[in-house]
Design a protein around this motif. Structure first.
Motif, PDB file in Angstrom:
ATOM      1  N   PHE A  99      -3.905 -29.265 -28.814  1.00 12.76           N
ATOM      2  CA  PHE A  99      -4.132 -29.936 -27.378  1.00 12.76           C
ATOM      3  C   PHE A  99      -5.688 -30.441 -27.520  1.00 12.76           C
ATOM      4  O   PHE A  99      -5.936 -31.228 -27.314  1.00 12.76           O
ATOM      5  CB  PHE A  99      -3.845 -29.374 -26.249  1.00 12.76           C
ATOM      6  N   THR A 100      -6.500 -29.536 -27.444  1.00 10.16           N
ATOM      7  CA  THR A 100      -8.229 -29.816 -28.383  1.00 10.16           C
ATOM      8  C   THR A 100      -8.182 -30.476 -28.894  1.00 10.16           C
ATOM      9  O   THR A 100      -8.658 -31.797 -28.706  1.00 10.16           O
ATOM     10  CB  THR A 100      -9.353 -28.524 -27.998  1.00 10.16           C
ATOM     11  N   PHE A 154       5.079 -30.904 -27.246  1.00  7.24           N
ATOM     12  CA  PHE A 154       3.924 -32.282 -26.465  1.00  7.24           C
ATOM     13  C   PHE A 154       3.672 -33.030 -28.129  1.00  7.24           C
ATOM     14  O   PHE A 154       2.658 -34.110 -27.470  1.00  7.24           O
ATOM     15  CB  PHE A 154       2.985 -32.007 -25.313  1.00  7.24           C
ATOM     16  N   GLU A 155       3.186 -32.059 -28.765  1.00  4.74           N
ATOM     17  CA  GLU A 155       2.690 -32.754 -30.041  1.00  4.74           C
ATOM     18  C   GLU A 155       3.397 -34.063 -30.895  1.00  4.74           C
ATOM     19  O   GLU A 155       4.117 -33.505 -30.952  1.00  4.74           O
ATOM     20  CB  GLU A 155       2.706 -31.237 -31.126  1.00  4.74           C
ATOM     21  N   GLU A 190       2.549 -36.175 -25.040  1.00  8.81           N
ATOM     22  CA  GLU A 190       0.709 -36.709 -25.191  1.00  8.81           C
ATOM     23  C   GLU A 190      -0.189 -38.079 -24.154  1.00  8.81           C
ATOM     24  O   GLU A 190      -1.230 -36.910 -23.101  1.00  8.81           O
ATOM     25  CB  GLU A 190      -0.005 -37.094 -26.517  1.00  8.81           C
ATOM     26  N   GLU A 191       0.663 -38.774 -23.894  1.00 11.22           N
ATOM     27  CA  GLU A 191      -0.538 -39.641 -22.645  1.00 11.22           C
ATOM     28  C   GLU A 191      -0.297 -39.031 -21.766  1.00 11.22           C
ATOM     29  O   GLU A 191      -1.361 -39.386 -20.724  1.00 11.22           O
ATOM     30  CB  GLU A 191       0.049 -41.175 -23.588  1.00 11.22           C
ATOM     31  N   LYS A 192       0.524 -38.460 -21.148  1.00 15.32           N
ATOM     32  CA  LYS A 192       0.337 -37.628 -19.379  1.00 15.32           C
ATOM     33  C   LYS A 192      -0.260 -36.591 -20.043  1.00 15.32           C
ATOM     34  O   LYS A 192      -1.140 -36.847 -18.933  1.00 15.32           O
ATOM     35  CB  LYS A 192       2.063 -37.272 -19.874  1.00 15.32           C
ATOM     36  N   LYS A 242      -8.519 -36.414 -18.370  1.00  8.52           N
ATOM     37  CA  LYS A 242      -9.408 -37.868 -17.650  1.00  8.52           C
ATOM     38  C   LYS A 242      -9.473 -37.977 -16.224  1.00  8.52           C
ATOM     39  O   LYS A 242     -10.305 -38.069 -16.152  1.00  8.52           O
ATOM     40  CB  LYS A 242      -8.682 -39.142 -18.020  1.00  8.52           C
ATOM     41  N   ASN A 243      -8.204 -37.987 -15.830  1.00  5.66           N
ATOM     42  CA  ASN A 243      -8.804 -37.740 -13.602  1.00  5.66           C
ATOM     43  C   ASN A 243      -8.984 -36.142 -13.207  1.00  5.66           C
ATOM     44  O   ASN A 243      -9.793 -36.505 -12.577  1.00  5.66           O
ATOM     45  CB  ASN A 243      -7.245 -38.243 -13.257  1.00  5.66           C
ATOM     46  N   PHE A 244      -9.329 -35.963 -14.166  1.00  2.00           N
ATOM     47  CA  PHE A 244      -9.965 -34.207 -14.008  1.00  2.00           C
ATOM     48  C   PHE A 244     -11.310 -34.462 -13.772  1.00  2.00           C
ATOM     49  O   PHE A 244     -11.823 -33.971 -13.583  1.00  2.00           O
ATOM     50  CB  PHE A 244      -8.825 -32.775 -14.173  1.00  2.00           C
TER      51      PHE A 244
END
Length: 317
Positions: free
Chosen positions: A92-93, A296-297, A303-305, A311-313
């Protein structure tokens, strides 16, 4: 002059810590024992009660949000990614680093745990040498023997990673963000707490660890503050399956019971907010919870979700 006598282990940790802090440009001034600060420090390393012990425990001063706003770059947003073993934090990172190229990602210092002897000059390292200096392997092989050693090493290495100066590229960014793979807070309120409650470390070791953590947060807390936490949430069973898939040598004996305990500690801290947290800004910190039970990888839609939620957070911090 201090004499450590029967507290050699504590003294060793103290020496390592002082060496690390001074190498980071942090001035350590040793004052006569009659000063208040040194009485407290003396109590920590000697195990003997000092005149301020009662006062120190009763006040329990917590770092507040205003503390964190002082003595740190107010522009850089600092966020940690938390979650169970093998939940997908590294994946994820890396995704965040690839998507937001001006952000800086600080990975978990696993390589340092896998080769601790490369950074020490101690002569009595027979067990570590036999294991190639792999403290992580020793932890899984004999948890009761190595849990306290590992947790103190983990705490120190996380602090060192957190104190590394930000890159010039990130500091020049319009909205700089620094992402940490786990933090000094999960080190205590998830992992150290879990091994304590599972009786892998005893009450004396747990007290020493908490004393060190409190002292370091008091001295460095403003530099270790976070603006937000991203919690990657998945069931212990999913994490175990992912652990088997990535096939990390040290995790061969990883059990679902241990993962379930770590999951419980994460939930108490970040979902139910029932953990006994000693730092006000962490008690009230914004948390983004991401369900990653689904893979998700390399799945563009997933990934986009996740990226859009992050981004919003970040915009709200």
């Amino acid at each position: 002059m201090w004499t450590f006598k029967n507290n050699i282990a504590i003294a060793t940790h103290c020496c390592f810590l002082l060496q690390s802090l001074t190498s980071r440009g942090i001035n350590i001034i040793v004052l006569p024992l009659k000063t208040q600060q040194n009485r407290v420090f003396y109590r920590m390393i000697s195990g003997k009660p000092g005149p301020l012990q009662r006062e120190h425990r009763s006040k329990k001063r917590m770092h507040t949000a205003s503390d964190c706003d002082a003595n740190r770059n107010p522009v850089v947003k600092q966020v940690s990614v938390e979650g169970n073993i093998a939940v997908g934090k590294s994946t994820f990172t890396r995704l965040l680093g690839k998507t937001f190229t001006q952000w800086e990602v600080v990975p978990e210092p696993i390589s340092k745990w896998q080769d601790v002897t490369s950074n020490t000059k101690l002569e009595d390292i027979t067990s570590l040498t036999a294991c190639g200096g792999n403290l992580l392997q020793l932890l899984y092989d004999d948890t009761v023997r190595w849990a306290f050693t590992f947790q103190t090493c983990s705490l120190l290495s996380r602090i060192k990673a957190h104190l590394e100066p930000s890159s010039e590229k990130m500091l020049k960014a319009k909205d700089p963000v620094k992402i940490f793979e786990r933090s000094v807070y999960s080190d205590r309120y998830v992992f150290a707490k879990a091994v304590s409650e599972m009786h892998f470390i005893n009450e004396v070791e747990w007290a020493i660890y908490q004393d060190w953590h409190n002292f370091l947060m008091q001295e460095l807390g403003t530099r270790l503050c976070l603006d937000g936490i991203i919690y990657l949430r998945a069931s212990p069973e999913v994490c175990l399956e992912r652990s088997h898939r990535r096939d990390r040598l040290e995790e061969k004996g990883l059990s679902v019971d241990y993962l379930a305990e770590l999951h419980r500690q994460h939930e108490n801290w970040l979902i139910h907010r029932t953990a006994d947290i000693h730092f006000e800004h962490i008690q009230n910190i914004p948390v983004l919870v991401l369900d990653v039970n689904k893979e998700f990888e390399d799945i563009a839609e997933e990934e986009e979700k996740l990226v859009n939620q992050v981004k919003n957070f970040i915009k709200t911090l």
